[in-house]
Design an enzyme around this catalytic site. Sequence first.
Site, PDB file in Angstrom:
ATOM      1  N   GLU A  83       0.829  -1.212   0.000  1.00 41.94           N
ATOM      2  CA  GLU A  83       0.000   0.000   0.000  1.00 41.94           C
ATOM      3  C   GLU A  83       0.861   1.259   0.000  1.00 41.94           C
ATOM      4  OE1 GLU A  83      -2.933  -0.423  -0.768  1.00 41.94           O
ATOM      5  OE2 GLU A  83      -3.190  -2.537  -0.260  1.00 41.94           O
ATOM      6  N   ASP A 118      22.179  -2.717  -3.151  1.00 41.55           N
ATOM      7  CA  ASP A 118      23.425  -2.437  -2.452  1.00 41.55           C
ATOM      8  C   ASP A 118      24.232  -1.471  -3.299  1.00 41.55           C
ATOM      9  OD1 ASP A 118      26.355  -2.984  -1.669  1.00 41.55           O
ATOM     10  OD2 ASP A 118      25.249  -4.106  -0.144  1.00 41.55           O
ATOM     11  N   THR A 134      26.266  -5.201  -7.546  1.00 42.74           N
ATOM     12  CA  THR A 134      27.305  -6.226  -7.538  1.00 42.74           C
ATOM     13  C   THR A 134      27.426  -6.822  -6.146  1.00 42.74           C
ATOM     14  OG1 THR A 134      28.562  -5.113  -9.287  1.00 42.74           O
ATOM     15  CG2 THR A 134      29.742  -6.728  -7.949  1.00 42.74           C
ATOM     16  N   GLY A 147      25.573 -23.715   1.913  1.00 40.13           N
ATOM     17  CA  GLY A 147      25.295 -24.417   3.156  1.00 40.13           C
ATOM     18  C   GLY A 147      25.846 -25.828   3.135  1.00 40.13           C
ATOM     19  N   ASN A 152      35.338 -12.707  -7.364  1.00 39.62           N
ATOM     20  CA  ASN A 152      34.453 -13.345  -6.389  1.00 39.62           C
ATOM     21  C   ASN A 152      35.207 -14.269  -5.451  1.00 39.62           C
ATOM     22  OD1 ASN A 152      32.477 -13.748  -9.257  1.00 39.62           O
ATOM     23  ND2 ASN A 152      31.998 -12.265  -7.665  1.00 39.62           N
ATOM     24  N   GLY A 200      31.663 -23.239  -1.091  1.00 38.11           N
ATOM     25  CA  GLY A 200      30.582 -24.209  -1.214  1.00 38.11           C
ATOM     26  C   GLY A 200      30.087 -24.741   0.109  1.00 38.11           C
TER      27      GLY A 200
END
Length: 478
Positions: free
Chosen positions: A188, A296, A338, A345, A358, A362
Amino acid sequence: MEKNLSSRDDDALHSLSAPSSSYNSIYDLLHYHERGNGLTINGKPSYSIEDAGDQITRDNVSWNGANVFGKSANLTFKFLQSARSTPDGDTGFVKFNAAQISQAKLALQSWADVANVTFTEVTGNQSANVTFGNYTRDSSGRLDYGTQAYAYLPGSGSASGTTWYNYNVDNIRSPDTMEYGRQTLTHEIGHALGLNHPGDYNAGEGNPSYSDVTYAEDTRQFSIMSYWSEKNTGGDFKGHYAAGPMLDDIAAIQRLYGANMTTRTGDSVYGFNSNTDRDFYTATSSSKALIFSAWDAGGNDTFDFSGYSNNQRINLNDGSLSDVGGLKGNVSIAEGVTIENAIGGSGNDLLIGNNADNTLRGGAGDDVLFGGSGADRLYGGSGRDTFVYTAASDSKVAAPDWLLDFQTGADKIDLSALNTGNNLHFVNQFSGSGGEIMLNWDASANTSNLYLNLDNNTSPEFLVKIVGQVSQTADFVV
């Protein structure tokens, strides 16, 4: 010309004689809900993010007037203490309770985070751009159990920017504990700032359904302004709801007011161990359902989904969708944003990087990692992990990737996408014939250097540095 799979260029994906299952899983995620470009989905035209943002703001009105775009606004808001009736004639006014006030302020904050709008609370007889109030009875005086909420677009009229909520509805009274109540507040407020529904429908007008949408992505997977389930576009939130603006909403609100480039300019963490100070970006247990689109403005940022045991698919490309925490298509990244790093996990996760440098982790499980271009740092974690490369530009000699916890005999380096002509082969030194792989072991540095020469010369175009000694016979998929 070499192609980089992280750019999502179809040409990079053709002519594979025998692509691996790991490669195929990367391909599938990179092409997860492609949109726009003349595509038709569910019998409806597919809109790009930009086109969807235009559609959601098709009335072209904001608090700066009509047809004014990208201009900031300093707005006021107010929690009404009394009202004879709503502009629609609903009565039985009830002022906002403490939980509603708290959640409304969080919803306002979520819009201010992504666009150049500020909100200042006013009280008493002061007028406000955005107001909040509850009703309990319809215009006939009957108790109303059939509506949820409604609001009015910006303008100069007395109704403009007012938002109204049916206090008979449980989630309206308790938006702090019921997700749909919080989503309603954000929805809203979106109207009060100038956002429409993605299609020409309203809850009080007939019986609209997804078949009435203008474009395929008119679902809650892409817009908090939509009425329709994310399942229509392949998502699955398992009964949970977003609290903040989603991917297309961010494009829409920024069209009107411009992008807030002061939001989270430091090193931000989303998910577990979050430092965002936003509840919908934060997970403190594996039972938390994360549903968000990340906005971000800078820093070195991380998606931390380490607390989940589900098999997850995490894509760091902007505009992309990820499957996180047992949900499907529940996390996205706004265009132009980025996010540099990702942490999986304990399930069998798939992690895809972007064009930045990067760091991908894992975690436990049998994971697949694809850094894309950039000088990436890759950690498979425990389990039998696969590191996939699809182009020489994925790891350049001048800025190579590092595989920092490679387990020989368990982990794999997958070069199958580079073996398009079935001519990749190991050599002791480059001959200039192309298709050559050279693996060097530096015992003093405890590092293996993996070079590829794909052109017809003696200079490698590709280098990956691996901590530990790698086996030519056991550790590669070619």
